[in-house]
Motif scaffolding. Structure first.
Motif: not given
Length: 181
Positions: A135, A143, A153, A156, A171, A173
């Motif tokens: 994360t 990102d 991704e 989120r 956040d 992921v």
């Protein structure tokens, strides 16, 4: 110059173990104070970071977490990543990547990509691991960096990270399937 990586370096009570702990603590403190999104908001002192490092070291001692350390040409800790096994019985085929850091003085040298490649290689060497999940804090550009390293991704959570009153971040992921190298 490339970093030299060590996976699961020894953490004994002697001088080498102390130097490694001190090196990681200094790295983590410097990264946060330079604006790195690794669990804190600047400014921090080593005493602020130490309890989190102890949690990581405890997980290592219990066999739940592995450590990847990158050393620069002078033998100093320049980068780290913690690989944490997933303990859920239905999710043991992937692991978490935490506390991914490159010292600010080494930014822009390609060390981050080296670290991410070494982390993927280390994960491939662990039995049954098929993917890495991590994360990252939205609004930092992390990102985009992870995407450039092959991560996608996959989720989120809007506003899940509160870095200050009125400053909530997503956040994010991300996942890297570990096909063959």
């Amino acid at each position: 110059m490339a970093l030299t990586f060590r996976f699961d370096p020894p953490f004994g009570p002697g001088r080498e173990g102390r130097a490694l702990r001190d090196g990681i603590l200094a790295l983590w403190t410097d990264v946060v104070n330079a604006g790195g999104a690794v669990g804190f908001v600047p400014p921090v002192a080593p005493d602020d970071v130490r309890p989190e490092l102890v949690k990581h070291l405890t997980a290592m001692a219990e066999g739940r977490t592995h450590l990847l350390v990158g050393y620069d040409g002078s033998g100093e800790v320049a980068a780290t990543a913690f690989l944490t096994l997933n303990t859920h019985r239905l999710m043991g085929h992937w692991l978490w990547l935490y506390t991914v850091m490159v010292h600010p003085r080494h930014q822009g040298k390609g060390y981050g990509r080296q670290l991410m490649a070494a982390a993927a290689d280390a994960a491939r060497g662990l039995d049954g691991i098929e993917a890495i999940r991590l994360t990252c804090r939205g609004g930092t550009g992390a990102d985009r960096f992870y995407a450039a390293c092959g991560y996608k991704e996959v989720g989120r959570v809007p506003g899940a990270i509160r870095v200050a009153p009125g400053d909530d971040r997503d956040d994010i992921v991300m996942l890297l399937p570990l096909g063959s190298a």
